[in-house]
Design a protein around this motif. Sequence first.
Motif, mmCIF file in Angstrom:
data_model
loop_
_atom_site.group_PDB
_atom_site.id
_atom_site.type_symbol
_atom_site.label_atom_id
_atom_site.label_comp_id
_atom_site.label_asym_id
_atom_site.label_seq_id
_atom_site.Cartn_x
_atom_site.Cartn_y
_atom_site.Cartn_z
ATOM 1 N N VAL A 162 -2.511 10.494 -16.365
ATOM 2 C CA VAL A 162 -2.421 10.841 -14.972
ATOM 3 C C VAL A 162 -3.812 10.444 -14.225
ATOM 4 O O VAL A 162 -3.400 9.917 -13.110
ATOM 5 C CB VAL A 162 -2.121 12.598 -14.652
ATOM 6 C CG1 VAL A 162 -3.457 13.323 -15.182
ATOM 7 C CG2 VAL A 162 -1.970 12.806 -13.416
ATOM 8 N N MET A 163 -4.943 10.462 -14.863
ATOM 9 C CA MET A 163 -5.927 9.982 -14.144
ATOM 10 C C MET A 163 -6.011 8.579 -14.003
ATOM 11 O O MET A 163 -6.364 7.803 -12.876
ATOM 12 C CB MET A 163 -7.345 10.549 -15.061
ATOM 13 C CG MET A 163 -7.408 11.810 -15.388
ATOM 14 S SD MET A 163 -8.239 12.713 -13.659
ATOM 15 C CE MET A 163 -9.544 12.026 -13.460
ATOM 16 N N VAL A 164 -5.477 7.786 -15.003
ATOM 17 C CA VAL A 164 -5.213 6.362 -14.747
ATOM 18 C C VAL A 164 -4.275 6.111 -13.887
ATOM 19 O O VAL A 164 -4.452 5.050 -13.037
ATOM 20 C CB VAL A 164 -5.014 5.795 -16.547
ATOM 21 C CG1 VAL A 164 -4.577 4.259 -16.131
ATOM 22 C CG2 VAL A 164 -6.110 5.821 -17.163
ATOM 23 N N GLY A 165 -3.270 6.682 -13.907
ATOM 24 C CA GLY A 165 -2.096 6.529 -12.922
ATOM 25 C C GLY A 165 -2.477 6.776 -11.634
ATOM 26 O O GLY A 165 -2.040 5.906 -10.768
ATOM 27 N N VAL A 166 -3.111 8.001 -11.418
ATOM 28 C CA VAL A 166 -3.422 8.244 -9.880
ATOM 29 C C VAL A 166 -4.724 7.413 -9.495
ATOM 30 O O VAL A 166 -4.596 6.780 -8.412
ATOM 31 C CB VAL A 166 -3.638 9.615 -9.678
ATOM 32 C CG1 VAL A 166 -4.278 9.899 -8.426
ATOM 33 C CG2 VAL A 166 -2.499 10.503 -9.987
ATOM 34 N N ASN A 224 0.768 -1.050 -0.144
ATOM 35 C CA ASN A 224 -0.198 -0.101 -0.067
ATOM 36 C C ASN A 224 0.853 1.444 0.004
ATOM 37 O O ASN A 224 0.479 2.405 -0.728
ATOM 38 C CB ASN A 224 -0.944 -0.079 1.427
ATOM 39 C CG ASN A 224 -2.007 -0.692 0.890
ATOM 40 O OD1 ASN A 224 -2.347 -1.143 -0.306
ATOM 41 N ND2 ASN A 224 -2.825 -1.193 2.133
ATOM 42 N N MET A 225 1.943 1.368 0.815
ATOM 43 C CA MET A 225 2.844 2.314 0.627
ATOM 44 C C MET A 225 3.503 2.735 -0.668
ATOM 45 O O MET A 225 3.688 3.729 -1.250
ATOM 46 C CB MET A 225 3.867 2.287 1.748
ATOM 47 C CG MET A 225 3.469 2.352 3.329
ATOM 48 S SD MET A 225 4.787 2.422 4.341
ATOM 49 C CE MET A 225 5.817 3.659 4.062
ATOM 50 N N MET A 226 3.897 1.382 -1.418
ATOM 51 C CA MET A 226 4.313 1.562 -2.541
ATOM 52 C C MET A 226 3.475 2.083 -3.452
ATOM 53 O O MET A 226 3.682 3.124 -4.491
ATOM 54 C CB MET A 226 5.115 0.343 -3.040
ATOM 55 C CG MET A 226 6.178 -0.111 -2.216
ATOM 56 S SD MET A 226 6.892 -1.767 -2.567
ATOM 57 C CE MET A 226 7.346 -1.697 -4.276
ATOM 58 N N THR A 227 2.171 1.480 -3.428
ATOM 59 C CA THR A 227 1.196 2.007 -4.421
ATOM 60 C C THR A 227 0.903 3.739 -4.249
ATOM 61 O O THR A 227 0.676 4.179 -5.467
ATOM 62 C CB THR A 227 -0.003 1.165 -4.304
ATOM 63 O OG1 THR A 227 0.266 -0.097 -4.305
ATOM 64 C CG2 THR A 227 -1.179 1.603 -5.142
ATOM 65 N N LEU A 228 0.589 3.860 -3.207
ATOM 66 C CA LEU A 228 0.440 5.339 -2.881
ATOM 67 C C LEU A 228 1.674 6.273 -3.022
ATOM 68 O O LEU A 228 1.443 7.649 -3.671
ATOM 69 C CB LEU A 228 0.020 5.690 -1.481
ATOM 70 C CG LEU A 228 -1.362 4.850 -0.946
ATOM 71 C CD1 LEU A 228 -1.715 5.126 0.707
ATOM 72 C CD2 LEU A 228 -2.549 5.484 -1.994
ATOM 73 N N SER A 229 2.610 5.746 -2.915
ATOM 74 C CA SER A 229 3.813 6.498 -3.309
ATOM 75 C C SER A 229 3.888 6.954 -4.911
ATOM 76 O O SER A 229 4.264 7.872 -5.321
ATOM 77 C CB SER A 229 5.146 5.962 -2.853
ATOM 78 O OG SER A 229 4.987 6.007 -1.461
ATOM 79 N N ALA A 230 3.684 5.692 -5.555
ATOM 80 C CA ALA A 230 3.664 5.500 -7.068
ATOM 81 C C ALA A 230 2.582 6.798 -7.574
ATOM 82 O O ALA A 230 2.739 7.483 -8.433
ATOM 83 C CB ALA A 230 3.378 4.386 -7.593
ATOM 84 N N ALA A 231 1.353 6.589 -6.857
ATOM 85 C CA ALA A 231 0.307 7.591 -7.522
ATOM 86 C C ALA A 231 0.607 8.781 -7.186
ATOM 87 O O ALA A 231 0.160 9.882 -7.776
ATOM 88 C CB ALA A 231 -1.099 7.230 -6.765
ATOM 89 N N THR A 232 1.212 9.240 -6.085
ATOM 90 C CA THR A 232 1.692 10.569 -5.691
ATOM 91 C C THR A 232 2.676 11.080 -6.676
ATOM 92 O O THR A 232 2.639 12.385 -7.147
ATOM 93 C CB THR A 232 2.160 10.665 -4.118
ATOM 94 O OG1 THR A 232 1.389 10.423 -3.367
ATOM 95 C CG2 THR A 232 2.715 12.016 -3.889
ATOM 96 N N MET A 233 3.581 10.337 -7.040
ATOM 97 C CA MET A 233 4.635 10.575 -7.920
ATOM 98 C C MET A 233 4.069 11.054 -9.319
ATOM 99 O O MET A 233 4.507 11.682 -10.205
ATOM 100 C CB MET A 233 5.719 9.440 -8.078
ATOM 101 C CG MET A 233 6.663 9.409 -6.965
ATOM 102 S SD MET A 233 7.730 8.028 -7.088
ATOM 103 C CE MET A 233 8.676 8.086 -5.601
ATOM 104 N N ALA A 234 3.056 10.049 -9.604
ATOM 105 C CA ALA A 234 2.241 10.446 -10.905
ATOM 106 C C ALA A 234 1.671 11.870 -10.889
ATOM 107 O O ALA A 234 1.806 12.439 -12.085
ATOM 108 C CB ALA A 234 1.420 9.288 -11.203
ATOM 109 N N ALA A 235 1.133 12.079 -9.912
ATOM 110 C CA ALA A 235 0.475 13.426 -9.631
ATOM 111 C C ALA A 235 1.364 14.379 -9.845
ATOM 112 O O ALA A 235 1.191 15.333 -10.322
ATOM 113 C CB ALA A 235 -0.506 13.426 -8.523
#
Length: 430
Positions: free
Chosen positions: A329-333, A124-135
């Motif tokens: 970006v919508m898909v990534g986040v 979950n931390m890695m997923t949310l970090s990836a979403a934040t980086m995409a944003a």
Amino acid sequence: MAKLLFSGISVSCSSFSCHRTRTIVATNSVPKISLPRLPLHNKGLVAELNINNYISSTTIATNHAKDDSFYDSAINSCSKSNQVSMEVAKLHLIMEIVADRVEMHKNVGTQRDNWNHLLLTSINMMTLSAATMAAFAAISAGKAPLLALKVSSTVLYVAVTGMLVVMNKIQPSQLAEEQRNAARLFKQLLRELRTRISLGDPNEDDVNEAMEKVLALDEAYPLPLLGSMIDKFPRKVEPARWWTELKQRGERKKLSGRPKGNNGWDEKLVEELTEVVRVLKRKDLAECVSKSEKALNFNKALAISGPSFTGIAAFGSALLGSVDSSWPVMVGVIGGVLASVVNTIEHGGQVGMVFELYRGASGFLKLMEETIEQNIKEQEADTRENGDLLEIKIALQLGRSVSELRHFAALSSQDREKNCDVEEFASKLF
């Protein structure tokens, strides 16, 4: 150690050996000593001593003639004691192995439960970090920050996808529940063996039965992950099975030569237990299997959705800056956020553990059903388990008293005669 002494022959018996030793009396020549003559009034005493010596020598000679018979009797007694002690020793050895199995399954269960928590938190931390980086990459003006954030987000999403595939395949929460069940069942077997030894006179059949139960539990709840792991997504849900065939146990009892009698059985008890089995099959067992299937289907949907969302999010993150549109970006986040939600429900809610819980409960009910049916099928009452003890055991396993069990069986029989299905379940535990 028991020690028998017969006329100079010492026979020693232990749990493992018997031996005899002969006592050798050595005589040494001593100088002749002249003794004063006894007075005439003591001659009667001398005659009495001579008679006693004669009787003693005659008894010793007779005992020496019977040495072999005494020895053979001692050997037979020792051999019988040795045989009983050997069976007890074997059961104690099996108990040590069972106790070790309990600790092994307990430790492995704790380890796999930690896997579930650690992997869920990390993913979950890695997923949310990836979403934040995409944003951040979407709002970055410079090309260098955009490229760094895009690559980092894509790598994290790909890594999370691979980890999720492995985690969903092994289902750590279900693995932990399997080990908890195995530890509980091995503890139950350990108590059974202690009870069997305390009752006394165990035989070779008891040893063989105990070994079969240990091997059956090893097969039902394997420790390794690779090769022998239980299928976490079976095509057909079946109750868990960890016991041996009960027919062998009935045949062994039939050959034991127990005295004949009703053994606590009568027609009323047979009708009562038959009715309990009917309700167990139609309601309790069917309900547990149905809940297991629902939990399995829900877990399958979650196991597929999690890696799918992270894979789609990785694809969107890789296209950031390459397409003049906002959908990457919508898909990534959004994909990363949805994946975190799905993973939290699946592994945080321990859906796999719920499936294993109901599968184990259905196995418990199946064992109860087979136990009752096996006893009823026995033609002679003396080859069955004691009827009074079996009734108490079944009642407590269903969470009822004996009177409640009898009342429930009577109501169920009345509803069946009226072509109505009983509303109440047989078990109050599940």
